[in-house]
Design an enzyme around this catalytic site. Structure first.
Site, PDB file in Angstrom:
ATOM      1  N   TRP A 150       3.840  -0.742 -15.852  1.00  0.00           N
ATOM      2  CA  TRP A 150       4.081  -1.666 -14.738  1.00  0.00           C
ATOM      3  C   TRP A 150       5.224  -2.601 -15.047  1.00  0.00           C
ATOM      4  CZ3 TRP A 150       2.225   0.729 -10.962  1.00  0.00           C
ATOM      5  CH2 TRP A 150       1.029   1.435 -11.079  1.00  0.00           C
ATOM      6  N   LYS A 180      -8.369  -5.254  -8.437  1.00  0.00           N
ATOM      7  CA  LYS A 180      -9.098  -5.167  -9.708  1.00  0.00           C
ATOM      8  C   LYS A 180     -10.100  -6.318  -9.804  1.00  0.00           C
ATOM      9  CE  LYS A 180      -4.928  -3.115 -11.151  1.00  0.00           C
ATOM     10  NZ  LYS A 180      -5.258  -1.690 -11.151  1.00  0.00           N
ATOM     11  N   ASP A 204       2.939 -11.057 -13.770  1.00  0.00           N
ATOM     12  CA  ASP A 204       2.117 -10.088 -13.054  1.00  0.00           C
ATOM     13  C   ASP A 204       0.716 -10.150 -13.668  1.00  0.00           C
ATOM     14  OD1 ASP A 204       0.801  -7.876 -12.070  1.00  0.00           O
ATOM     15  OD2 ASP A 204       2.293  -6.403 -12.726  1.00  0.00           O
TER      16      ASP A 204
HETATM   17  C1  PLP Z   1      -0.580  -4.753 -14.153  1.00  0.00           C
HETATM   18  C2  PLP Z   1      -0.286  -4.014 -12.890  1.00  0.00           C
HETATM   19  N1  PLP Z   1       0.811  -4.339 -12.182  1.00  0.00           N
HETATM   20  C3  PLP Z   1       1.124  -3.697 -11.053  1.00  0.00           C
HETATM   21  C4  PLP Z   1       0.358  -2.668 -10.555  1.00  0.00           C
HETATM   22  C5  PLP Z   1       0.749  -1.971  -9.302  1.00  0.00           C
HETATM   23  O1  PLP Z   1      -0.044  -2.439  -8.283  1.00  0.00           O
HETATM   24  P1  PLP Z   1       0.006  -1.841  -6.801  1.00  0.00           P
HETATM   25  O2  PLP Z   1      -0.605  -0.477  -6.885  1.00  0.00           O
HETATM   26  O3  PLP Z   1      -0.822  -2.824  -6.034  1.00  0.00           O
HETATM   27  O4  PLP Z   1       1.412  -1.795  -6.358  1.00  0.00           O
HETATM   28  C6  PLP Z   1      -0.812  -2.299 -11.251  1.00  0.00           C
HETATM   29  C7  PLP Z   1      -1.655  -1.217 -10.736  1.00  0.00           C
HETATM   30  O5  PLP Z   1      -2.597  -0.758 -11.346  1.00  0.00           O
HETATM   31  C8  PLP Z   1      -1.125  -2.986 -12.449  1.00  0.00           C
HETATM   32  O6  PLP Z   1      -2.205  -2.650 -13.161  1.00  0.00           O
END
Ligand code: PLP
Length: 352
Positions: free
Chosen positions: A100, A191, A167
């Site tokens: 991510w 989550k 994030d």
């Molecule tokens: C730490 C983290 N950031 C970003 C994301 C991406 O999120 P989204 O699917 O809502 O775009 C995730 C998805 O699992 C994640 O675990």
């Protein structure tokens, strides 16, 4: 129906009472005789939901004056580019600790210079880099508090000379954080906060309006703030369901209580991983995530037997991410200790 122990990495377990309250809202929203699925986002009843969700989040996270809360669509992935649109004038600095974080780096690269200050890619992201220096000429420093796929977490956040953007998708509300240390915090809800479909953004207002580029309306935090998170139709049902979950977090004792639950679950599972010769952890012990525990079988020949045993025990969602393999037990806020006990029991007994 037998109880399923839900270790899904996301979307993931929600408290039963939040699910029940959401169902009730689908049947009859706030006594309107209408379903929450069919009301206007501008109705006074739904505006009250948005206000209450903001108020409860402000209380749970002790969000100080000067910050705005937005409920946006597009997932955390949209924030990777949206934050660059709004904050990256010349250079963004990034901590690269997983998939991510790498996606965030890639998106920001479309807007200007990106400096990866430190990375743990050399060891398949199984640790969190430390002792790095954040450049003072960057517009911001971006990090990921918990790395969902690799199972690491930042135990503390750096003192940053530039605004800190984080994030927190996979560990928001699992521990107290000092919001005033951050320029912006964002998290996909699916989550620890609610169902998929809404992303929470907590942004310090006085950092906005400093880039010279034109920002399309949907990408502009200032536009969303001006319209009180209703520039376009917000994700009505996910916000409503998130509120039901936040009420549960508050009732349970807030982030301090969530941290205690997380510590207990993690201690129990990591203790088994460390002391059972059939398993091995994949992450540097000091950087282990409390939310996502990654582990392998020491003898892959036991895979079929172990898989059959945890499935028979009503355990769901512990297959590891394809980039790590093995197993990943995700233990978000709503997961009871009893589910971890069930998993540990299987780990102890499946090969006897
Ligand atoms: C730490 C983290 N950031 C970003 C994301 C991406 O999120 P989204 O699917 O809502 O775009 C995730 C998805 O699992 C994640 O675990």
């Amino acid at each position: 129906m037998t109880k399923i122990h839900n270790f899904s990495a996301g979307p993931s377990i929600l408290p039963q009472e939040a699910i029940e309250a959401s169902i009730e809202g689908v049947r009859n929203f706030a006594g309107t005789g209408l379903s929450v699925l069919e009301v206007s986002h501008r109705s006074k009843e739904f505006v009250a939901v948005v206000d209450e969700t903001k108020a409860i989040l402000t209380e749970l996270m002790s969000i100080p004056e000067g910050y705005e809360i937005l409920f946006l669509g597009g997932g955390a992935s949209t924030q990777f580019l949206m934050l660059a649109y709004n904050f990256l004038e010349t250079k963004g600095a990034y901590l690269k600790t997983g998939v991510w974080a790498s996606n965030a780096v890639k998106e920001a690269g479309l807007f200007g210079e990106v400096q990866v200050v430190a990375s743990s890619e050399d060891k398949n992201y199984n640790y969190v880099p430390k002792g790095y220096e954040i450049p003072t000429d960057a517009n911001y420093f971006h990090c990921t508090s918990n790395n969902t796929i690799y199972g690491t977490r930042m135990t503390e956040f750096p003192k940053s000379p530039v605004p800190l953007i984080c994030d927190m998708s996979s560990d928001i509300l699992s521990r107290p954080v000092n919001v005033s240390d951050f320029g912006m915090i964002y998290a996909g809800a699916q989550k620890n906060m609610g169902p998929a479909g809404v992303t929470v953004v907590i942004v310090k207002k006085d950092l906005l309006g400093k880039v010279s580029r034109a920002i399309p309306s949907m990408m502009s935090y200032e536009v969303h703030i001006k319209k009180e998170t209703m520039f376009n139709t917000p994700p009505v049902f996910p916000i409503f369901a998130m509120l039901q979950n936040l009420k549960w977090v508050k009732k349970m004792g807030g982030t301090t209580a969530m941290q205690k639950r997380a510590e207990e679950r993690a201690a129990l599972l990591y203790n088994e991983i460390d002391n059972n010769p059939l398993f091995t952890g994949t992450v540097a012990p000091e950087d282990r995530s409390w939310m996502n525990a990654c582990f392998l079988l020491t003898d892959s020949g036991l895979e079929e037997k172990f898989n059959a045993a945890w499935k028979a025990a009503g355990i769901s969602g512990i297959k590891g991410h394809r980039s790590v393999g093995g197993y990943r037990a995700s233990m978000y806020n709503a997961l009871p200790l009893e589910s971890v006990e069930a998993l540990v029991n299987v780990m102890k007994t499946f090969n006897q």
